[in-house]
Design a protein around this motif. Structure first.
Motif, short mmCIF file in Angstrom:
data_model
loop_
_atom_site.label_atom_id
_atom_site.label_comp_id
_atom_site.label_asym_id
_atom_site.label_seq_id
_atom_site.Cartn_x
_atom_site.Cartn_y
_atom_site.Cartn_z
N LEU A 808 0.96 -1.23 -0.18
CA LEU A 808 0.10 -0.09 0.00
C LEU A 808 0.93 1.19 -0.07
O LEU A 808 0.75 2.25 -0.85
CB LEU A 808 -1.00 -0.07 1.40
CG LEU A 808 -1.69 1.35 1.19
CD1 LEU A 808 -2.61 1.53 0.34
CD2 LEU A 808 -2.48 1.26 2.83
N LEU A 809 1.82 1.32 0.77
CA LEU A 809 2.51 2.47 1.07
C LEU A 809 3.63 2.31 -0.33
O LEU A 809 3.84 3.78 -0.62
CB LEU A 809 3.39 2.46 2.32
CG LEU A 809 2.88 2.32 3.44
CD1 LEU A 809 3.58 2.42 4.68
CD2 LEU A 809 1.59 3.27 3.54
N LYS A 810 3.99 1.71 -0.78
CA LYS A 810 5.02 1.65 -2.15
C LYS A 810 4.16 2.20 -3.21
O LYS A 810 5.00 2.99 -4.04
CB LYS A 810 5.63 0.32 -2.39
CG LYS A 810 6.57 0.32 -3.65
CD LYS A 810 7.14 -0.78 -3.75
CE LYS A 810 7.92 -0.69 -4.76
NZ LYS A 810 8.75 -2.10 -5.38
N GLU A 811 2.91 1.67 -3.32
CA GLU A 811 2.02 2.42 -4.36
C GLU A 811 1.97 3.83 -4.10
O GLU A 811 1.93 4.62 -5.36
CB GLU A 811 0.84 1.64 -4.27
CG GLU A 811 0.76 0.32 -4.79
CD GLU A 811 1.07 0.05 -6.12
OE1 GLU A 811 0.25 0.39 -7.32
OE2 GLU A 811 2.22 -0.39 -6.56
N ILE A 812 1.71 4.20 -2.98
CA ILE A 812 1.55 5.84 -2.92
C ILE A 812 2.82 6.54 -3.19
O ILE A 812 2.80 7.51 -3.81
CB ILE A 812 1.33 5.94 -1.39
CG1 ILE A 812 -0.33 5.42 -0.87
CG2 ILE A 812 1.31 7.47 -1.13
CD1 ILE A 812 -0.42 5.46 0.43
N ALA A 813 4.02 5.81 -2.94
CA ALA A 813 5.30 6.57 -2.93
C ALA A 813 5.72 6.69 -4.64
O ALA A 813 6.14 7.59 -5.08
CB ALA A 813 6.40 5.80 -2.35
N VAL A 814 5.37 5.39 -5.26
CA VAL A 814 5.76 5.38 -6.70
C VAL A 814 5.05 6.21 -7.57
O VAL A 814 5.27 6.77 -8.58
CB VAL A 814 5.55 3.77 -7.16
CG1 VAL A 814 5.75 3.79 -8.63
CG2 VAL A 814 6.59 2.88 -6.50
N ASN A 815 3.69 6.20 -7.19
CA ASN A 815 2.70 7.40 -7.56
C ASN A 815 3.42 8.74 -7.53
O ASN A 815 3.34 9.61 -8.61
CB ASN A 815 1.36 7.45 -7.10
CG ASN A 815 0.68 6.16 -7.09
OD1 ASN A 815 0.74 5.77 -8.22
ND2 ASN A 815 -0.59 6.01 -6.47
N GLN A 816 3.85 9.35 -6.35
CA GLN A 816 4.73 10.25 -6.25
C GLN A 816 5.88 10.53 -7.00
O GLN A 816 6.23 11.50 -7.81
CB GLN A 816 4.98 10.80 -5.06
CG GLN A 816 3.78 10.77 -3.89
CD GLN A 816 4.05 10.98 -2.49
OE1 GLN A 816 5.06 10.41 -2.31
NE2 GLN A 816 3.29 11.53 -1.84
N LEU A 817 6.62 9.33 -7.16
CA LEU A 817 7.86 9.49 -7.95
C LEU A 817 7.60 9.54 -9.65
O LEU A 817 8.46 10.10 -10.33
CB LEU A 817 8.58 8.13 -7.74
CG LEU A 817 9.99 7.89 -8.48
CD1 LEU A 817 11.10 8.92 -8.11
CD2 LEU A 817 10.30 6.59 -8.24
#
Length: 1288
Positions: A808-817
């Motif tokens: 869940l958290l990785k998806e949020i961060a990759v969206n930002q990246l």
């Protein structure tokens, strides 16, 4: 090539060559044609290679893998295997058309009369492939084998697409024949199509006729004199005009002259995200990533009666529509490939640069649109099937250097292909897609489970039925309930805004709206749950509602649902709904108007004459008037509160209604908003209302976040390394903290200890709880005094830096990246390898081909948008490409000094030749971004980059210039030099075979520090006061001369005024600590152990006992569990005796600081024993040892000096001996017994003798004043009491 390729694409290749390496010769040398699909035919031989066992291997990984990086092995195996086959085909003149999944298709294009010769050539190539690569044994126990099919005849090619994106298709009967031949072949077999058999020189082959299938199984080639294959090969080369005869490259296409027209043509056949990286000049090794994507596979089957050209036009029409729809949803049409009955379109959502929120929902909606279009608009379509899966995959380049393709590999790629055949004619998706889409359950239908080939556990499957109208009944209220055990933290100001609105509504009889605005995970839902609890406690009536993204599309949906909750018909049975609504409306709304609510609430009141004569607009106005009337009556009895979570998803009609309601009815509205989503005009107008207040929700303070973590873990205190772990990843976001804590618990990497059990440990391995007790009680207990209190520690073998983020958290961060530009993404990914804080010089070292100007420009953009922050807030970005002073106040040696030294000594390493200026330091300013960016790298590239960082930092790992340089463990590098020289190889040499060119360059020059290495941390002012760790200090006399010079230039009064600030703390944070992390990540345990000792010693110098304990625990885990029997003791890491003694000494000092006296004495004695000195346990031993020490002292001055080459190591041994003895002196001085006094006196005597042993009778007390200037507390304590305890 993707993960550990043996060769890499040269960085000097022009753009045309890099593009050509991704495409077949059929495209590179193709003549320009018109925009419409146009068939071009030619004669040729097709070779199809199917890697069998690959799907079963992926299934094994999907069952056993614990993270995305476990699939790195899978990508490495396939890329390594397929690259050999690709190179072999290229050597025989073949043109690799595509690598699709586990199938490779190659073509030899020739004339009709040349087919027989080329078939012989391709048959020989196939036999050699089977002989060399026919079976590949993997460590996982699943063998990879090959099935090869051959066909020959007329091949048709067509290009579909538009001016922006085009795709090459190879069609015709012979394409179907090669696919059929592959299916007929068993593992390690070669099958020729019947047409290929008729065209070949049949007498040259040993075959088995497969009459039922009209195919031929090739056994071998007959040796017929005077047949000479070399001569035949040379003959065939005349038929292949594009065959590369030079040894540099395997393809002529890579050596073409620059041609802008050709480049523009080739660019149309490559995905835009890959093109951006090529234009940016990123090396091929930097392109590949591991990430979670959503895959859509569209299968179209056509009627057999359709003509080939007509089918091409159908495929063209379908491709244009599919690419348009997919791109709108944030995906890309990756590949189009033909099969016997039709064609398939592989679309991918979430490729690098394309990650969007709600990609699974977009994929489902796009798929249903494509499904409807293909059924309704495409003639000759027999069957349309679409499957969608979501999961982690490898996205990157596979194949050889001369010919490779950008593709996706992973278990979910195989699953999406199997679902097409298992569920034909449907839009099917896996369970992960169903859950992550967050779409209503009534839009799906569960499908029956079916067996799928080589997939043991496909999971639940669902059919997507398309977007249907939402029914509010049985609807959710607030998604989050109040947890009484977890009180709301740091939200007093936000709650005060609600109380003010509450008082204003009650006293002023006016409506008030409070809108809380905050990012995802900031606790908006939890705040609403708290307000819900408080309001109900005070007797208010609360109507709670949580909206979803799909609700925005339905007019008046929010009010419709809120009023259903108000009338209490949202959860009642359908047959009772009308009766319940009738009771609620009686007395407030006229009976003839009840039928107005039929469509809204799905009831069937009789249509009245009055309503039947109303038009639609009048009915809508009347419904709203009725709602106003009902709510006005309700608030007279009980205060009414609307709670709307995720109000940014509210439709415009509902916003308009609420604004009118706010001005006419004394009601309280509390809503939450996410700032990243643009609001409609009605919502913007609502916010401008004077009765509405917008309250920003800020991130939690660090102390509150740590309290929350303690509550989540059920403890009263957490260790310092876990605090850093959470603070660096959460940045005050409560959701991130909650998910990370749950993830830590699920991964079982924490150990819990009872706080009440207080006992002195006799073993180092059981000191974790005591370390916590002795260092922190900053976080108060969360429960009552009667309950058991616990603390937690991290398991020794766990490296928190490499713990992967929850999905869940990785998806949020990759969206930002992915919102950043390609060059910004690359910079962030490289910075992520360095760590949370990083130096600009080191960052530039990792970025290939970047100059300082470009680096600073990109950094300025990232600092402006707060992706990065300055480590020192006062720093500003330099205007020019020069380095300015930073938080590490270190001045390099001048180039002239380095040149002189290079002439006098051995040549310096490339790193030492650099002009090391003062460096700027930045840190990440966005939560989770560093961790997510680091996880995207393939494992081989991770190791290469961490090695590069270790090489850069290696020469900086020593004390600051104001502390006169040197190792933190005195003379550390001198003590290990003999061990290192005996090994004869670099400590990092085990990674030379990883396949990365970058890795091989690094390992040739990366070693542990040696005595010949000059310290980089020297200032010009300090050169007249050389530290006694300098290289030219070769004898005892020179050592003492330096002491004399130090004493001559130093006075206590002057030192107070002239002492310069120490910057060892910055070196610890920015050099030593990251250096140990780099060594641990690459798995170089020996070097990691060396720098862990240095880091622990630095932490002790800086009075950070807990972090010293933390680093020493890491060192313990590297050595492995100790054996109960000393003769069985065998460390996992090979270390020298001096390092083992230093390890004991440092642990003893940590135990002393923790109050573990018994264990501290034990470890100090072990360290002395390893340093060839023993310390007695009994009083009799003290007497005997005292006698020996005094006798030895009287004889020591007469001993001849030792070998000068050994004196450097003796200095190191002396320091550690004195340190151990000083510890023992302090430990025994804590006790007041006579026996303890004797032990303390013996320790003092042994210290003095140890110093005199190396000084050979020189006045050891010259060291006293120098020791007083030392930062080491133990030295000061020892020398301050040296004289008083000398005679006991």
């Amino acid at each position: 090539m993707a993960t550990g390729e043996r060769t890499a694409v040269p960085s000097l290749w022009p753009v045309e060559a890099r593009l050509a390496a991704l495409l077949p010769d059929l495209l590179v040398f193709r003549k320009p044609r018109g925009p419409e699909p146009e068939l071009a035919t030619a004669q040729g031989v097709l070779l199809g290679v199917h890697v069998t066992g690959f799907t079963a291997l992926m299934d094994r990984f999907s069952l056993t893998c614990k993270s995305e990086h476990d699939m790195d092995k899978l990508a490495h195996i396939f890329s390594y295997y397929i690259s050999d086959i690709v190179e072999h085909v290229l050597c025989f003149g073949g043109d690799i058309l595509n690598i699709t999944g586990n199938v490779l298709l190659a073509l030899w294009t020739v004339k009709q009369n040349q087919l027989s010769d080329i078939i012989t050539l391709v048959a020989k190539c196939s036999l050699e492939i089977q002989e060399k690569f026919g079976i590949y044994h993997t460590k996982e126990g699943q063998d990879l084998q090959l099935k090869i099919g051959l066909s020959a005849g007329q091949i048709s090619q067509v290009i579909v697409g538009d001016e922006q994106r085009q795709y090459l298709l190879v069609v015709g009967q012979d394409v179907d024949d090669v696919q059929l031949a592959q299916r007929l072949a068993q593992a390690n077999e070669i099958v020729l199509s019947w047409n290929c058999w008729k065209l070949c020189e049949q007498y040259m082959f040993e075959v088995e006729i497969m009459r039922e299938d009209e195919a031929v199984k090739l056994r071998d080639m007959r040796i017929i004199d005077p047949f000479d294959f070399a001569e035949h090969f040379d003959k065939c080369l005349d038929y292949l005009p594009h065959y590369q005869t030079s040894a540099d490259t395997l393809r002529t296409a890579l050596d073409l002259d620059p041609d802008s027209a050709l480049e523009q043509t080739l660019r149309k056949h490559i995905m835009k995200n890959l093109l951006e990286k090529i234009d940016e000049g990123q090396p091929t090794e930097y392109v590949s990533e591991f990430r979670t994507v959503t895959m859509v596979l569209v299968s179209l089957e056509f009627h057999k009666s359709a003509w080939v050209l007509h089918l091409c036009h159908l495929i063209q029409e379908a491709a244009l529509y599919i690419s348009t729809v997919i791109e709108k949803g944030g995906g890309q049409l990756s590949q189009i490939f033909m099969f016997e009955k039709g064609c398939m379109f592989l679309c991918v959502f979430g490729l690098p640069g394309d990650k969007k929120p709600d990609e699974s929902a977009h994929a489902l909606e796009s798929s249903f649109s494509i499904f409807s279009f293909c059924w309704e608009k495409l003639a000759e379509t027999k069957l349309v099937s679409i499957s969608i899966t979501n999961g982690p995959v490898f996205c990157g380049v596979i194949g050889a250097v001369a010919r490779h393709e950008y593709t996706v590999i992973g278990p979910k790629v195989s699953l999406v292909a199997r679902m097409i055949t298992a569920y034909p004619g449907l839009v099917s998706c896996d369970e992960v897609t169903y859950l992550r889409s967050m779409l209503p359950a009534y839009n799906f239908k569960k499908l029956p489970e079916k067996m799928m080939k080589n997939i043991s556990n496909p999971g639940k499957m669902y059919e997507y039925l398309g977007h249907r109208r939402c029914i509010m009944f049985g609807k959710r209220h607030l998604a989050r309930e109040r947890n009484k055990n977890h009180p709301l933290l740091d939200r007093e100001k936000e709650l005060e805004a609600f109380r003010m609105a509450q008082q204003g509504c009650l006293h002023q009889k006016k409506g008030h709206a409070v809108l809380y605005e905050g990012g995802k995970g900031y606790g908006k839902s939890q705040l609403l749950a708290e307000i819900n609890f408080l309001a109900q406690k005070e007797g208010h009536r609360v109507l709670p509602l949580k909206l979803k993204e799909t609700d925005f599309k339905q007019c008046f949906y929010a009010i419709q649902t809120l009023m259903a909750i108000f009338f209490e018909i949202d959860t009642c049975p359908a047959y009772y709904r009308q009766e319940c609504l009738h009771k609620q409306l009686c007395g407030m709304v006229e009976e003839p108007l009840h039928c107005l609510f039929n469509d809204l609430f799905f009831v069937k009141f009789p249509l009245s004459f009055k309503v039947s004569h109303m038009d639609d607009l009048t009915r809508q106005k009347k419904v709203k008037a009725c709602f106003f009337q009902v709510l006005q009556e309700a608030v007279r009895e009980t205060p009414l509160i609307f709670l709307i979570d995720e109000a940014q998803y509210m439709d415009a009609a509902s916003w308009e209604f609420l604004e009118t309601l706010l001005s006419s009815v004394p009601i309280i509205m509390v809503m939450t908003l996410t700032p990243t989503i643009t609001l409609c005009d009605c919502a913007q107008h609502f916010l401008q209302n004077s009765q509405a207040v917008l309250v920003p929700i800020l991130k939690l303070a660090a102390t509150s976040l740590l309290r929350m973590a303690c509550w989540e873990l059920g403890v009263v205190s957490i260790p310092q390394e876990l605090q850093i772990y959470l603070l660096h990843r959460c940045f005050g976001n409560p959701l991130y903290c909650e998910v990370l804590c749950q993830d830590l618990l699920s991964k079982d990497i924490l150990v819990f200890h009872d706080l009440q059990k207080e006992e002195e440990n006799s073993k180092w391995e059981t000191l974790s709880a005591n370390a916590m007790k002795s260092t922190m009680y900053s976080i108060p207990p969360a429960g009552s005094e009667d309950q058991e209190l616990y603390i937690c520690t991290v398991k020794d073998d766990v490296n928190l830096d490499t713990v992967l983020l929850p999905p869940l958290l990785k998806e949020i961060a990759v969206n930002q990246l992915d919102q950043l530009s390609p060059e910004e993404q690359l910079l962030v990914k490289c910075a992520a390898v360095i760590g949370h804080s990083f130096q600009i010089d080191l960052l530039q070292h990792l970025l290939p081909g970047w100059d300082k100007n470009k680096l600073l420009q990109v950094l300025k953009v990232l600092v402006d948008i707060h992706v990065f922050l300055w480590f020192n807030k006062s720093q500003e970005l330099p205007a020019e490409s020069i380095l300015v002073p930073s938080s590490i106040k270190i001045i390099e040696q001048t180039k002239e000094e380095k040149k002189k030294k290079s002439d006098a000594d051995s040549p310096l390493s490339p790193q030492e030749e650099l002009s090391l200026s003062q460096t700027e330091v930045l840190e990440f300013g966005v939560p989770l971004l560093r961790e997510a960016a680091w996880e995207l790298w393939p494992r081989a590239q991770q190791i290469a980059l961490h090695l590069e960082c270790a090489c850069f930092l290696r020469d900086l790992a020593c004390r600051c210039g104001n502390c006169h340089g040197g190792d933190f463990v005195p003379f550390h590098r001198f003590a290990i030099c003999s061990t290192k020289s005996c090994s004869g190889t670099s400590r990092f040499c085990s990674y030379k075979d990883t396949g990365s060119v970058l890795t091989q360059v690094i390992t040739d020059r990366l070693q542990l520090p040696s005595p010949q290495d000059s310290f980089q941390f020297q200032t010009k002012e300090c050169r007249s006061q050389e530290a006694f760790t300098r290289e030219h200090c070769r004898t005892e006399e020179e050592f003492l001369d330096q002491v004399n010079r130090k004493l001559a230039h130093t006075s206590p009064e002057k030192d107070v005024l002239t002492t310069k600030p120490c910057h060892c703390e910055e070196i610890l944070k920015l050099v030593l600590s990251p250096l140990t992390r780099h060594c641990l990540v690459i798995g170089e345990a020996t070097c990691a152990f060396y720098y862990l000792l240095e880091t622990a010693a630095a932490s002790l110098d800086l009075s950070d006992n807990y972090m010293a304990f933390f680093y020493l625990r890491k060192a313990s885990s590297l050595l492995g569990q100790p054996s109960a029997f000393s003769f069985l003791k065998k460390h996992k890491v090979k270390i020298c005796q001096f390092e083992e003694a230093t390890f004991c000494c440092l642990r003893s000092e940590v135990c002393f600081n923790m109050g573990q006296i018994t264990l501290a004495k034990k470890l100090a004695r072990q360290g002395l024993q390893l340093l060839k000195r023993s310390f007695p346990w009994t009083w009799f031993g003290v007497l005997l040892q005292t006698f020996l020490e005094k006798y030895w002292r009287s004889c020591s001055l007469s001993r001849s000096p030792g070998n000068p080459s050994e004196n450097k190591k003796k200095l190191a041994v002396l320091q550690q001996r004195v340190r151990c003895l000083s510890l023992l002196w302090q430990l025994y001085n804590l006790e007041t017994t006579t026996s303890s006094r004797r032990f303390a006196g013996l320790a003092t005597l042994m210290q003095k003798n140890s110093a005199e042993e190396l000084a050979s009778g020189a006045p050891v007390f010259k060291l006293v004043r120098y020791a007083n200037t030392s930062r080491n507390q133990l030295w000061r304590l020892w020398f301050s009491q040296f004289s008083s305890d000398l005679h006991f």
